[in-house]
Design a protein around this motif. Structure first.
Motif, PDB file in Angstrom:
ATOM      1  N   PRO A   1     -15.841   8.906 -11.183  1.00  0.00           N
ATOM      2  CA  PRO A   1     -14.608   8.153 -11.462  1.00  0.00           C
ATOM      3  C   PRO A   1     -13.747   8.015 -10.216  1.00  0.00           C
ATOM      4  O   PRO A   1     -13.583   8.963  -9.446  1.00  0.00           O
ATOM      5  N   PHE A   2     -13.195   6.828 -10.032  1.00  0.00           N
ATOM      6  CA  PHE A   2     -12.364   6.577  -8.849  1.00  0.00           C
ATOM      7  C   PHE A   2     -11.058   7.365  -8.965  1.00  0.00           C
ATOM      8  O   PHE A   2     -10.414   7.347 -10.019  1.00  0.00           O
ATOM      9  N   PRO A   3     -10.632   8.048  -7.902  1.00  0.00           N
ATOM     10  CA  PRO A   3      -9.407   8.860  -7.949  1.00  0.00           C
ATOM     11  C   PRO A   3      -8.140   8.011  -7.876  1.00  0.00           C
ATOM     12  O   PRO A   3      -7.364   8.079  -6.912  1.00  0.00           O
ATOM     13  N   ALA A   4      -7.904   7.204  -8.907  1.00  0.00           N
ATOM     14  CA  ALA A   4      -6.768   6.278  -8.893  1.00  0.00           C
ATOM     15  C   ALA A   4      -5.434   6.998  -8.787  1.00  0.00           C
ATOM     16  O   ALA A   4      -4.450   6.450  -8.270  1.00  0.00           O
ATOM     17  N   SER A   5      -5.382   8.229  -9.271  1.00  0.00           N
ATOM     18  CA  SER A   5      -4.105   8.951  -9.277  1.00  0.00           C
ATOM     19  C   SER A   5      -3.556   9.170  -7.874  1.00  0.00           C
ATOM     20  O   SER A   5      -2.356   9.388  -7.713  1.00  0.00           O
ATOM     21  N   VAL A   6      -4.396   9.088  -6.856  1.00  0.00           N
ATOM     22  CA  VAL A   6      -3.919   9.295  -5.487  1.00  0.00           C
ATOM     23  C   VAL A   6      -2.872   8.254  -5.107  1.00  0.00           C
ATOM     24  O   VAL A   6      -1.966   8.526  -4.314  1.00  0.00           O
ATOM     25  N   PHE A   7      -2.949   7.067  -5.692  1.00  0.00           N
ATOM     26  CA  PHE A   7      -1.994   6.006  -5.358  1.00  0.00           C
ATOM     27  C   PHE A   7      -0.692   6.137  -6.142  1.00  0.00           C
ATOM     28  O   PHE A   7       0.231   5.349  -5.930  1.00  0.00           O
ATOM     29  N   LEU A   8      -0.620   7.110  -7.049  1.00  0.00           N
ATOM     30  CA  LEU A   8       0.584   7.301  -7.852  1.00  0.00           C
ATOM     31  C   LEU A   8       1.325   8.568  -7.470  1.00  0.00           C
ATOM     32  O   LEU A   8       2.293   8.951  -8.124  1.00  0.00           O
ATOM     33  N   GLN A   9       0.881   9.219  -6.422  1.00  0.00           N
ATOM     34  CA  GLN A   9       1.568  10.403  -5.931  1.00  0.00           C
ATOM     35  C   GLN A   9       2.746   9.991  -5.036  1.00  0.00           C
ATOM     36  O   GLN A   9       2.946   8.808  -4.773  1.00  0.00           O
ATOM     37  N   LYS A  10       3.506  10.946  -4.595  1.00  0.00           N
ATOM     38  CA  LYS A  10       4.625  10.644  -3.706  1.00  0.00           C
ATOM     39  C   LYS A  10       4.096  10.441  -2.296  1.00  0.00           C
ATOM     40  O   LYS A  10       3.510  11.350  -1.707  1.00  0.00           O
ATOM     41  N   TRP A  11       4.275   9.251  -1.762  1.00  0.00           N
ATOM     42  CA  TRP A  11       3.797   8.907  -0.425  1.00  0.00           C
ATOM     43  C   TRP A  11       4.961   8.823   0.564  1.00  0.00           C
ATOM     44  O   TRP A  11       6.088   8.479   0.180  1.00  0.00           O
ATOM     45  N   ASN A  12       4.650   9.096   1.818  1.00  0.00           N
ATOM     46  CA  ASN A  12       5.614   8.827   2.896  1.00  0.00           C
ATOM     47  C   ASN A  12       5.561   7.358   3.290  1.00  0.00           C
ATOM     48  O   ASN A  12       6.590   6.732   3.550  1.00  0.00           O
ATOM     49  N   ASN A  13       4.343   6.797   3.329  1.00  0.00           N
ATOM     50  CA  ASN A  13       4.148   5.385   3.675  1.00  0.00           C
ATOM     51  C   ASN A  13       4.261   4.553   2.391  1.00  0.00           C
ATOM     52  O   ASN A  13       3.283   4.157   1.790  1.00  0.00           O
ATOM     53  N   ARG A  14       5.516   4.302   1.999  1.00  0.00           N
ATOM     54  CA  ARG A  14       5.741   3.648   0.696  1.00  0.00           C
ATOM     55  C   ARG A  14       5.258   2.196   0.682  1.00  0.00           C
ATOM     56  O   ARG A  14       4.754   1.712  -0.324  1.00  0.00           O
ATOM     57  N   ILE A  15       5.399   1.485   1.792  1.00  0.00           N
ATOM     58  CA  ILE A  15       4.949   0.090   1.801  1.00  0.00           C
ATOM     59  C   ILE A  15       3.419   0.030   1.734  1.00  0.00           C
ATOM     60  O   ILE A  15       2.845  -0.874   1.131  1.00  0.00           O
ATOM     61  N   GLY A  16       2.754   1.019   2.332  1.00  0.00           N
ATOM     62  CA  GLY A  16       1.299   1.093   2.206  1.00  0.00           C
ATOM     63  C   GLY A  16       0.876   1.374   0.779  1.00  0.00           C
ATOM     64  O   GLY A  16      -0.086   0.792   0.263  1.00  0.00           O
ATOM     65  N   GLN A  17       1.597   2.255   0.104  1.00  0.00           N
ATOM     66  CA  GLN A  17       1.317   2.560  -1.303  1.00  0.00           C
ATOM     67  C   GLN A  17       1.483   1.319  -2.166  1.00  0.00           C
ATOM     68  O   GLN A  17       0.631   1.005  -3.002  1.00  0.00           O
ATOM     69  N   LEU A  18       2.559   0.566  -1.951  1.00  0.00           N
ATOM     70  CA  LEU A  18       2.798  -0.645  -2.744  1.00  0.00           C
ATOM     71  C   LEU A  18       1.768  -1.727  -2.448  1.00  0.00           C
ATOM     72  O   LEU A  18       1.431  -2.525  -3.317  1.00  0.00           O
ATOM     73  N   SER A  19       1.253  -1.750  -1.214  1.00  0.00           N
ATOM     74  CA  SER A  19       0.248  -2.765  -0.879  1.00  0.00           C
ATOM     75  C   SER A  19      -1.040  -2.538  -1.655  1.00  0.00           C
ATOM     76  O   SER A  19      -1.803  -3.473  -1.880  1.00  0.00           O
ATOM     77  N   VAL A  20      -1.289  -1.305  -2.074  1.00  0.00           N
ATOM     78  CA  VAL A  20      -2.433  -1.016  -2.944  1.00  0.00           C
ATOM     79  C   VAL A  20      -2.096  -1.358  -4.387  1.00  0.00           C
ATOM     80  O   VAL A  20      -2.863  -2.024  -5.093  1.00  0.00           O
ATOM     81  N   LEU A  21      -0.916  -0.940  -4.821  1.00  0.00           N
ATOM     82  CA  LEU A  21      -0.542  -1.115  -6.230  1.00  0.00           C
ATOM     83  C   LEU A  21      -0.482  -2.580  -6.625  1.00  0.00           C
ATOM     84  O   LEU A  21      -0.822  -2.936  -7.753  1.00  0.00           O
ATOM     85  N   VAL A  22      -0.063  -3.456  -5.703  1.00  0.00           N
ATOM     86  CA  VAL A  22       0.065  -4.868  -6.043  1.00  0.00           C
ATOM     87  C   VAL A  22      -1.283  -5.486  -6.412  1.00  0.00           C
ATOM     88  O   VAL A  22      -1.366  -6.429  -7.186  1.00  0.00           O
ATOM     89  N   HIS A  23      -2.362  -4.924  -5.896  1.00  0.00           N
ATOM     90  CA  HIS A  23      -3.703  -5.390  -6.256  1.00  0.00           C
ATOM     91  C   HIS A  23      -4.283  -4.580  -7.414  1.00  0.00           C
ATOM     92  O   HIS A  23      -4.981  -5.119  -8.281  1.00  0.00           O
ATOM     93  N   ALA A  24      -3.967  -3.285  -7.447  1.00  0.00           N
ATOM     94  CA  ALA A  24      -4.575  -2.402  -8.441  1.00  0.00           C
ATOM     95  C   ALA A  24      -4.103  -2.703  -9.858  1.00  0.00           C
ATOM     96  O   ALA A  24      -4.862  -2.532 -10.813  1.00  0.00           O
ATOM     97  N   VAL A  25      -2.858  -3.164 -10.017  1.00  0.00           N
ATOM     98  CA  VAL A  25      -2.326  -3.370 -11.372  1.00  0.00           C
ATOM     99  C   VAL A  25      -3.090  -4.436 -12.143  1.00  0.00           C
ATOM    100  O   VAL A  25      -3.053  -4.471 -13.377  1.00  0.00           O
ATOM    101  N   SER A  26      -3.781  -5.324 -11.424  1.00  0.00           N
ATOM    102  CA  SER A  26      -4.535  -6.378 -12.102  1.00  0.00           C
ATOM    103  C   SER A  26      -5.956  -5.952 -12.457  1.00  0.00           C
ATOM    104  O   SER A  26      -6.687  -6.710 -13.090  1.00  0.00           O
ATOM    105  N   LYS A  27      -6.350  -4.751 -12.050  1.00  0.00           N
ATOM    106  CA  LYS A  27      -7.685  -4.240 -12.378  1.00  0.00           C
ATOM    107  C   LYS A  27      -7.647  -3.561 -13.744  1.00  0.00           C
ATOM    108  O   LYS A  27      -6.990  -2.541 -13.923  1.00  0.00           O
ATOM    109  N   GLU A  28      -8.337  -4.141 -14.702  1.00  0.00           N
ATOM    110  CA  GLU A  28      -8.315  -3.607 -16.057  1.00  0.00           C
ATOM    111  C   GLU A  28      -8.837  -2.178 -16.089  1.00  0.00           C
ATOM    112  O   GLU A  28      -9.902  -1.864 -15.567  1.00  0.00           O
ATOM    113  N   GLY A  29      -8.053  -1.296 -16.703  1.00  0.00           N
ATOM    114  CA  GLY A  29      -8.474   0.085 -16.863  1.00  0.00           C
ATOM    115  C   GLY A  29      -8.345   0.944 -15.638  1.00  0.00           C
ATOM    116  O   GLY A  29      -8.709   2.123 -15.668  1.00  0.00           O
TER     117      GLY A  29
END
Length: 614
Positions: free
Chosen positions: A344-372
């Motif tokens: 299973p892909f460790p998706a939770s890593v992108f929901l932790q507290k990051w220092n590089n917040r813009i990098g985190q959001l650059s992942v989330l903007v694509h990840a939210v459209s991936k079903e499941g």
């Protein structure tokens, strides 16, 4: 999606080919395309193919069909998404019988370029039978392609796919691969020659501090062959998890020479990042060159232990990490799958507290459209009997919504809105429920902003929103009653809609028991007829006494102060009922309250009676 009449018109046009000329057909199709878009053309080609595949063409129309199909397909294969279009138009993924693809190509007498495009499309099919058939036929066609020499008529997108196939074909050696490439595309002869020279020279006496540095310096071409990538790895120290994470992140950054027109503003900002401009990856702007992820994964496997992948995927929070395109995000996913199989892909890593917040959001903007993608735990939005059709939506992840709301309280609020805009458009009801099911964030200002953006439209759009409003009144009654009361007191025009909602879901009595007596008195005047209003007032007075009587007196004073009519007591709905009920139940008033009411009565009802006598 095209309407049924358009489908029928195109099918009728194809069915009457024998009665028309090429020019007439072309003219009518162009007119329809102008009106309804390119989907008409794709439907037209699909209908032509159906005529060829399923009908006896002894009526002399066969040559016309072949000509029209090949003419249209010659334009399709010039488009960047030709593989998707061909599968949609022809239905290549359904060619599951052995030899069916080859017979179909021969039946239509396709030119070599179209044959190539069809074979490449088959190779991309998920059905392994079709993919194997496409690969077999494509290998058989390579000599024909070589004999053509320079394919000057091929689009750059077809060239890119052919070159990619040749570079990844495992059954041929580097020398044969280079000979094919330079024979088919003579203009690449010097490029290939220089590339081989560069490969030898680039590693001659050179050592790198990390795999990421080597790959950045050499560019995607360093993964063109396993042999060369192995040499690259020998020029670097054994990769650590952090180094591997940066190598994956760099590959995810590079393949984004262009952006979709509807890409969120945040992604446009990322594309113009100073880091991206000042630190270009060698060769990343060449659309015909891309990272070979299979070569990359196999190479790392040879020099590292299997546990390095899981460790590396926990280390993307470094300063220069960001994903500027959907393809970049897919690279992150594909590398993990190739490296770990079905883990299973460790998706939770992108929901932790990051220092590089813009990098985190650059992942989330694509990840939210991936079903499941984020629905990996029990911490999901609960709505029994309401959200079953969206059980795999990432927006049901409370961890995701909580992460976004917390980021919304930082300097990245604007970019968080760009991510949330996707959810607000696609699943506003799920997002509303998620915001309500995060009690720890009730004091979060950003959470409040989202709720105030989502709830009023849900109320105003009743009865379309009846299911969610029924659910909210049953499970979050205190919140929704409070917000509906505030909306009514701010905008009295909402009263009619609120009454419709409450009557529709059977919650009027509950609403009139709300703790805000200012609201309940005002709304009862609006909602109840006289007889029912009198009964309600009497029950409230006897139950609550001064706690209800004082707000009633305040309400009467407010009406008096805003009304210019002399006979306002009789003319304003419900006012006379309040006066009468208070008079009839004066025994429930405290002495001070009774004195205040007597003064109001004399200055209002008494004065009105005096005016009527005059």
């Amino acid at each position: 999606m095209l309407a049924v009449p358009i489908h029928n018109r195109v099918r009728e046009l194809v069915g009457t080919l024998k009665k028309r000329t090429f020019k007439q057909i072309d003219h009518e199709i162009k007119d329809l395309v102008k009106l309804y878009g390119e989907d008409v053309r794709y439907l037209y080609i699909s209908c032509l193919v159906d005529e060829m595949k399923f009908h006896d063409r002894s009526d002399g129309v066969e040559q016309m069909l072949i000509h029209l199909i090949n003419q249209e397909l010659s334009d399709v294969i010039k488009k960047p998404n030709f593989i998707t279009l061909l599968d949609k138009i022809i239905g290549i993924s359904k060619f599951t019988s052995a030899g069916l693809l080859e017979r179909f190509v021969e039946l239509l007498k396709m030119p070599v370029l179209t044959q190539l495009a069809v074979c490449l499309t088959a190779c991309h099919c998920k059905d392994q039978t079709v993919a194997s058939e496409g690969l077999r036929y494509l290998r058989a066609k390579l000599p024909d392609v070589s004999n053509l020499g320079h394919l000057s008529q091929a689009s750059k997108f077809l060239v890119q796919e052919v070159v990619h196939f040749l570079r990844n074909e495992k059954e041929i050696t580097d020398s044969v691969r280079d000979r094919y490439i330079t024979t088919i595309f003579p203009e690449l002869k010097s490029v290939v020659r220089n590339q081989r020279s560069e490969e030898k020279a680039s590693l001659a006496g050179v050592s790198y501090t990390s795999v990421a540095q080597a790959m950045k310096d050499l560019g995607p071409r360093c993964t063109e062959s396993r042999k060369f990538f192995s040499k690259v790895l020998t020029s670097c120290p054994r990769p650590a998890p952090a180094d591997l994470a940066q190598a994956i992140g760099m590959m995810a950054l590079s393949p984004s020479p262009t952006l979709e027109k509807d890409a969120p503003d945040m992604i446009r900002i990322l594309e113009m990042s100073p880091y991206a401009r000042q630190n270009p990856i060698k060769g990343s702007s060449d659309p015909a060159v891309s990272w070979d992820l299979e070569v990359f994964v196999e190479g790392i496997r040879e020099v590292s232990h299997s546990g390095i992948w899981s460790a590396a995927y926990q280390m993307f929070d470094y300063p220069d990490f960001y994903v500027a395109s959907a393809r970049g995000f897919d690279i992150i996913l594909e590398v993990f799958k190739k490296a770990t199989g079905d883990s299973p892909f460790p998706a939770s890593v992108f929901l932790q507290k990051w220092n590089n917040r813009i990098g985190q959001l650059s992942v989330l903007v694509h990840a939210v459209s991936k079903e499941g993608f984020f629905v990996y735990s029990e911490k999901i939005v609960r709505a029994e009997g309401f959200l079953e059709s969206k059980s795999r939506s990432s927006w049901r992840s409370l961890d995701l919504v909580e992460t976004l709301f917390r980021l919304g309280e930082t300097d990245q609020q604007k970019n968080v809105w760009e991510v949330l805009r996707i959810g607000l458009k696609e699943e506003p009801e799920t997002l509303l429920l998620a915001a309500l099911q995060l009690p720890a964030l009730r004091s979060n200002t950003f959470n409040r902003e989202v709720l105030m953006m989502l709830l009023p439209p849900s109320l105003w759009n009743y009865p379309k929103t009846a299911p969610i409003l029924t659910y909210l009144w049953g499970n979050h009654a205190e919140f929704i009653q409070g917000e509906a009361a505030k909306l009514y007191l701010c905008d009295k025009s909402f009263g009619t809609k609120l009454l419709e909602i409450l009557n529709g879901i059977g919650k009027l009595e509950n609403m009139l028991n709300h703790e805000d007596t200012k609201f309940t008195i005002d709304f009862a005047m609006f909602a109840y007829p006289k007889e029912k209003l009198d009964l309600w007032l009497k029950s409230k007075i006897t139950e609550l006494r001064d706690a209800f009587i004082v707000p009633c007196i305040d309400y009467l004073k407010a009406v008096r102060d805003r009304e210019l009519r002399i006979n306002w007591v009789e003319e304003v709905k419900g006012v006379s009922s309040i006066f009468r009920c208070l008079m009839d139940n004066a025994a429930y008033m405290a002495q001070k309250t009774a004195q205040e009411f007597e003064q109001l009565y004399q200055s209002s009802v008494g004065q009105a009676n005096a005016n009527s006598r005059h």
